[in-house]
Scaffold this motif. Structure first.
Motif, PDB file in Angstrom:
ATOM      1  N   HIS A  59      24.980   9.348 -28.413  1.00 29.33           N
ATOM      2  CA  HIS A  59      26.062   9.958 -27.633  1.00 29.33           C
ATOM      3  C   HIS A  59      25.744  11.430 -27.421  1.00 29.33           C
ATOM      4  N   ASP A  68      22.606   3.555 -29.525  1.00 28.96           N
ATOM      5  CA  ASP A  68      23.229   4.447 -28.544  1.00 28.96           C
ATOM      6  C   ASP A  68      23.290   5.852 -29.119  1.00 28.96           C
ATOM      7  N   GLN A  83      32.092   9.800 -21.437  1.00 24.13           N
ATOM      8  CA  GLN A  83      31.032   9.836 -22.442  1.00 24.13           C
ATOM      9  C   GLN A  83      29.702   9.428 -21.813  1.00 24.13           C
ATOM     10  N   LYS A 130      25.793   8.298 -22.754  1.00 24.97           N
ATOM     11  CA  LYS A 130      25.021   7.761 -23.875  1.00 24.97           C
ATOM     12  C   LYS A 130      23.603   7.437 -23.420  1.00 24.97           C
ATOM     13  N   TYR A 133      34.476   8.070 -30.605  1.00 18.13           N
ATOM     14  CA  TYR A 133      33.691   9.029 -29.839  1.00 18.13           C
ATOM     15  C   TYR A 133      33.176  10.171 -30.709  1.00 18.13           C
TER      16      TYR A 133
END
Length: 178
Positions: A155, A153, A131, A133, A164
């Motif tokens: 994503h 954050d 991931q 961010k 997620y």
């Protein structure tokens, strides 16, 4: 016969105890002592490194470790690299944020950067890909050993997996240094 056996058992225990005490004394007194000289650590130091970890215990197979490296570019401007490694039953998680902190007063700062989070699948349960961010936020140093931060954050990777699956996250947390 039985008396002879119990006497040998007690002698064996006494020998084990004496060896343990001897090895403990060697370990305690055989290490070189390094005293920190007064003034060897300075507030003007450009690089500071802190870390924390605790190992697996007999009750759990989890392990947690983290480090933080701060580099002072100029007064009020810092680069910060963090690393967090956590082991769990299903997966190992490694997280690495890299942020820039800009102090706009003695205690208030703005932060911005990126974070990469990866997981290692232990149980073949098809975990999500790494991931990426984007982080923004602000922090306030209440005391020299305690600060509060608010982070947002964003994503970039879209996923259907639990946490997620959220496109963004707002978090408020405190940091206590001791």
């Amino acid at each position: 016969m039985r008396n002879n056996h119990s006497r040998k058992l007690q002698e064996g225990r006494g020998l084990i105890f004496n060896v343990f005490v001897l090895l403990s004394c060697i370990g305690l007194y055989g290490q070189e002592q390094n005293d920190v000289e007064e003034g060897s650590t300075s507030a003007d130091s450009k690089l500071t490194i802190t870390d924390f970890a605790y190992p697996r215990t007999w009750l759990s197979s989890e392990q947690h470790a983290s480090f933080t490296m701060n580099y002072k570019i100029k007064p009020g401007l810092f680069f910060e690299l963090q690393g967090d490694y956590d082991t769990y039953l299903l997966a190992d998680v490694f997280r690495m944020p890299f942020v820039t902190k800009l102090y706009i007063s003695d205690k208030l700062y703005l932060l911005s950067g990126i974070e990469l989070e990866m997981e290692r699948d232990k149980m073949q349960i098809d975990l999500p890909p790494p991931q990426l961010k984007f982080k923004n936020g602000w922090g306030y140093d209440i005391r020299s050993n305690f600060s509060l931060e608010v982070e947002y954050d964003l994503h970039f990777n879209k996923s259907i997996y639990g946490a997620y699956g959220t496109p963004s996250l707002l978090s408020v947390h405190g940091k206590f240094r001791f």
